[in-house]
Design an enzyme around this catalytic site. Sequence first.
Site, PDB file in Angstrom:
ATOM      1  N   ASP A 189      97.269 -14.585  90.225  1.00 21.37           N
ATOM      2  CA  ASP A 189      97.824 -13.243  89.997  1.00 21.37           C
ATOM      3  C   ASP A 189      99.057 -13.423  89.128  1.00 21.37           C
ATOM      4  O   ASP A 189      99.490 -14.552  88.875  1.00 21.37           O
ATOM      5  CB  ASP A 189      98.185 -12.561  91.329  1.00 21.37           C
ATOM      6  CG  ASP A 189      98.019 -11.050  91.253  1.00 21.37           C
ATOM      7  OD1 ASP A 189      98.649 -10.440  90.372  1.00 21.37           O
ATOM      8  OD2 ASP A 189      97.249 -10.481  92.046  1.00 21.37           O
ATOM      9  N   HIS A 266      95.491  -8.295  86.529  1.00 20.01           N
ATOM     10  CA  HIS A 266      96.387  -9.131  87.352  1.00 20.01           C
ATOM     11  C   HIS A 266      96.496 -10.527  86.729  1.00 20.01           C
ATOM     12  O   HIS A 266      96.523 -11.521  87.454  1.00 20.01           O
ATOM     13  CB  HIS A 266      95.856  -9.243  88.790  1.00 20.01           C
ATOM     14  CG  HIS A 266      96.088  -7.994  89.597  1.00 20.01           C
ATOM     15  ND1 HIS A 266      97.263  -7.752  90.264  1.00 20.01           N
ATOM     16  CD2 HIS A 266      95.309  -6.915  89.832  1.00 20.01           C
ATOM     17  CE1 HIS A 266      97.194  -6.580  90.889  1.00 20.01           C
ATOM     18  NE2 HIS A 266      96.020  -6.052  90.632  1.00 20.01           N
ATOM     19  N   GLU A 322      92.131  -2.940  89.817  1.00 16.98           N
ATOM     20  CA  GLU A 322      93.342  -2.378  89.213  1.00 16.98           C
ATOM     21  C   GLU A 322      93.568  -2.760  87.751  1.00 16.98           C
ATOM     22  O   GLU A 322      94.708  -3.001  87.340  1.00 16.98           O
ATOM     23  CB  GLU A 322      94.572  -2.796  90.036  1.00 16.98           C
ATOM     24  CG  GLU A 322      94.523  -2.260  91.453  1.00 16.98           C
ATOM     25  CD  GLU A 322      95.757  -2.596  92.267  1.00 16.98           C
ATOM     26  OE1 GLU A 322      96.299  -1.677  92.881  1.00 16.98           O
ATOM     27  OE2 GLU A 322      96.172  -3.779  92.308  1.00 16.98           O
ATOM     28  N   TRP A 388      88.132  -1.735  99.399  1.00  8.94           N
ATOM     29  CA  TRP A 388      89.554  -1.737  99.807  1.00  8.94           C
ATOM     30  C   TRP A 388      90.230  -0.382  99.615  1.00  8.94           C
ATOM     31  O   TRP A 388      91.130  -0.037 100.359  1.00  8.94           O
ATOM     32  CB  TRP A 388      90.321  -2.829  99.052  1.00  8.94           C
ATOM     33  CG  TRP A 388      90.602  -2.543  97.603  1.00  8.94           C
ATOM     34  CD1 TRP A 388      89.749  -2.714  96.562  1.00  8.94           C
ATOM     35  CD2 TRP A 388      91.821  -2.047  97.043  1.00  8.94           C
ATOM     36  NE1 TRP A 388      90.357  -2.364  95.380  1.00  8.94           N
ATOM     37  CE2 TRP A 388      91.635  -1.958  95.645  1.00  8.94           C
ATOM     38  CE3 TRP A 388      93.059  -1.684  97.575  1.00  8.94           C
ATOM     39  CZ2 TRP A 388      92.636  -1.507  94.776  1.00  8.94           C
ATOM     40  CZ3 TRP A 388      94.062  -1.240  96.709  1.00  8.94           C
ATOM     41  CH2 TRP A 388      93.839  -1.153  95.330  1.00  8.94           C
ATOM     42  N   ASP A 415      99.746  -6.053 105.364  1.00 11.03           N
ATOM     43  CA  ASP A 415     101.117  -6.017 104.835  1.00 11.03           C
ATOM     44  C   ASP A 415     101.820  -4.712 105.197  1.00 11.03           C
ATOM     45  O   ASP A 415     102.960  -4.500 104.827  1.00 11.03           O
ATOM     46  CB  ASP A 415     101.140  -6.229 103.311  1.00 11.03           C
ATOM     47  CG  ASP A 415     100.241  -5.270 102.548  1.00 11.03           C
ATOM     48  OD1 ASP A 415      99.344  -4.659 103.165  1.00 11.03           O
ATOM     49  OD2 ASP A 415     100.430  -5.134 101.325  1.00 11.03           O
ATOM     50  N   TRP A 462      98.556  -9.247 101.645  1.00  9.37           N
ATOM     51  CA  TRP A 462      99.254  -9.375 100.361  1.00  9.37           C
ATOM     52  C   TRP A 462     100.708  -9.697 100.687  1.00  9.37           C
ATOM     53  O   TRP A 462     101.247  -9.191 101.681  1.00  9.37           O
ATOM     54  CB  TRP A 462      99.152  -8.070  99.574  1.00  9.37           C
ATOM     55  CG  TRP A 462      97.731  -7.670  99.312  1.00  9.37           C
ATOM     56  CD1 TRP A 462      97.011  -6.713  99.955  1.00  9.37           C
ATOM     57  CD2 TRP A 462      96.855  -8.238  98.339  1.00  9.37           C
ATOM     58  NE1 TRP A 462      95.737  -6.657  99.443  1.00  9.37           N
ATOM     59  CE2 TRP A 462      95.617  -7.582  98.444  1.00  9.37           C
ATOM     60  CE3 TRP A 462      96.995  -9.248  97.381  1.00  9.37           C
ATOM     61  CZ2 TRP A 462      94.527  -7.896  97.644  1.00  9.37           C
ATOM     62  CZ3 TRP A 462      95.911  -9.552  96.576  1.00  9.37           C
ATOM     63  CH2 TRP A 462      94.690  -8.880  96.710  1.00  9.37           C
ATOM     64  N   GLU A 464     103.679  -9.547  98.626  1.00 10.72           N
ATOM     65  CA  GLU A 464     104.795  -9.161  97.758  1.00 10.72           C
ATOM     66  C   GLU A 464     106.118  -9.168  98.523  1.00 10.72           C
ATOM     67  O   GLU A 464     107.140  -9.619  98.024  1.00 10.72           O
ATOM     68  CB  GLU A 464     104.572  -7.749  97.194  1.00 10.72           C
ATOM     69  CG  GLU A 464     103.572  -7.671  96.067  1.00 10.72           C
ATOM     70  CD  GLU A 464     102.153  -7.394  96.558  1.00 10.72           C
ATOM     71  OE1 GLU A 464     101.854  -7.637  97.745  1.00 10.72           O
ATOM     72  OE2 GLU A 464     101.342  -6.927  95.735  1.00 10.72           O
TER      73      GLU A 464
HETATM   74  C1  ACM Z   1      93.936  -4.729  96.026  1.00 11.00           C
HETATM   75  O1  ACM Z   1      94.558  -4.439  97.052  1.00 11.00           O
HETATM   76  N1  ACM Z   1      94.472  -4.548  94.831  1.00 11.00           N
HETATM   77  C2  ACM Z   1      92.595  -5.259  96.087  1.00 11.00           C
END
Ligand code: ACM
Length: 683
Positions: A189, A266, A322, A388, A415, A462, A464
């Site tokens: 990513d 990404h 995305e 998702w 998350d 995730w 972040e």
């Molecule tokens: C995602 O949460 N962008 C797959």
Amino acid sequence: MKNLFFGLISLLLLCACAHDTNTERSHSLLPIPQEIQATKGCFTIRKGTKLYIKAPNEDKSAITNALALWKELLEPADEKVTGGIAMEICDKVECISSPEGYTINVTKERIDVKATSAAGLFYATQTLLQLADGGNAIPACTITDEPQFAYRGLMLDVSRHFFGKEFIKKQIDAMAHFKMNRLHLHLTDAAGWRIEIKKYPRLTEFAAWRSPAIWKDWWFGDRKYVEEGSEGAYGGYYTQEDIKELVAYAAERYITIIPEIEMPAHSEEVLTAYPELSCTHEPYKQADFCVGNEKTYEFLENVLTEVIELFPSKYIHIGGDEAGKASWPHCPLCQKRMKEENLKDVNELQSYLIHRIEKFVNSKDRQIIGWDEILDGGLAPNATVMSWRGTEGGIAAVESGHKAIMTPGGYCYLDSYQDAPHTQPMAFGPYMPLEKVYSYDPRAEIDSTKAHLIYGIQGNLWVEYIPTEELVEYMIYPRILAIAEIGWSNPSDRDYAEFKERAIKATDYLRGKGYNAFDLANEFGQRKEAQNPVEHLATSGSITYAENAPYSDGYKAGGERALIDGVCGGWTYTDKKWQGFIKNGIDVTIDLGEEREITSVAADFMQMCIPDVWFPAKVTISLSNDGENYKEIAEINHTVVRDEGLSFKNYGWSGNEKGRYVRYRAECGPQRGWLFTDEIIVR
Ligand code: ACM
């Protein structure tokens, strides 16, 4: 079933008291088995207890290792003996259709385990270990057990922050204990490339490193990459040897690691290391690969070739989510490709790339999984969809005969906050406690003729906002236990209160093993306003919305009466109790039906800046007797400033007035964005 289970728990306690020094903890089974029947007594493992395993040698050693708790006591045996444990792979086991299923028969004299594959024997060992609860006594019982779903996964993002291989192994151990079988690693990513690819060294010499270390400082800063080994360089990657070690470690626990290589989006880190793969050929400019350039395919195929050699997984995840696709309409090569291939829009251009990559992956005898955006522009023929953005992608996939793995954000994104936000470290998504995760049914909304195409469920983490290993574990446990149980157990056995008791015990177990699990036993819980309906003067009245300030269809909560229905919202605007306004703020008039004495008018708002939800800058409250002439009784001004996390603010007036009509207006600050309120309480 449950009664039998509770019977077993008490039996387990008795048994532990009689034979075992470890009498304190009762470690109930999680996931709960399909069928369990408690009988009398216990089997006690003693020095010299024989362990007979009928399985291929490699599996024999995996099963023996799984029973390491009793390593000093168990002795390998070449045949079944009374007083021992026998574990056998059989051609057929009654009442079991899954290769991961097993039967266990524990009596005072012996333990017999049967399965049709080594994975089944392995899951039986996990059940025995849970039953023994750290001791040597296993309560007598018979169990017939197999999973609901073949895919029971956890996704870990190792790009936004990097976690080393020992930490990954520790998570694999916990996954195995709860009978999970897929670890999906989000290896690439923008924030860093995390796997050594021999053909493209710049991916790990450069695109795996950044400064600063904390993702949010980097992402909201200059987003620069740095050379490996340079001062302040943060990041890392798994060498190919690391990957082999992880794959083998997972395989010994019957877990498949699924690598994810993101495309076409990404991919800022790749396109800075190898700018010729982007549309403009400039570093630091693009997130999406150039789909018109043949070099892109050469790169992706070379990368995938090395990845496929390292990971025996049948499925390779190719991302697909995305994509901004912003450069494609202006790129001569992308435009040329669209013309040549007769592609009508950029979605079809993305789909062209995914189809081509699927063909390549299929040519290596593997299959692709992609995030649900791979449906846009036409799904590749053999692809499995990871749903998702809700459940719609999964539903569409199975409707068209494809497999789907369900991981909808509202239930499976770990998350998000697991408890009242003000009690928690900063998180990304809304309030999603264990109970919410546990309420998910992957087959809900699925036509029964397509239900077999629901391959399974996955929890996604995730990172972040999760920079440390401690926080990763805190967010995963115990919510992944709900995913494990949904993936394995019978949905008709689902009872949250009972599950929570087992999850608390499992959390104690995890903490005892050094995992930083969230303290479920001391959960703060739902926002108190949301726990009970509220009666007030407006609940028997009516409400009208100004024409130019309607509520959003996407966040209508209770609809026309949402703001006077007595229902207040919880910790998240997605709970269908908060009404959202995106256009012109709020301008509503409540008719109380007759003139009333009024001592307060108030409404709560929430602010969460990341998804663009803001407090109002100004609220005015006015009263009228005739619905035409209004007297303003309050103007509340607030300087709206960006902050982190989630906060709530009450905008209200109190005093002593009379009136029949109450007009409540809320205006946005300079950020515009969303306003969310749940109830205008008039007393
Ligand atoms: C995602 O949460 N962008 C797959």
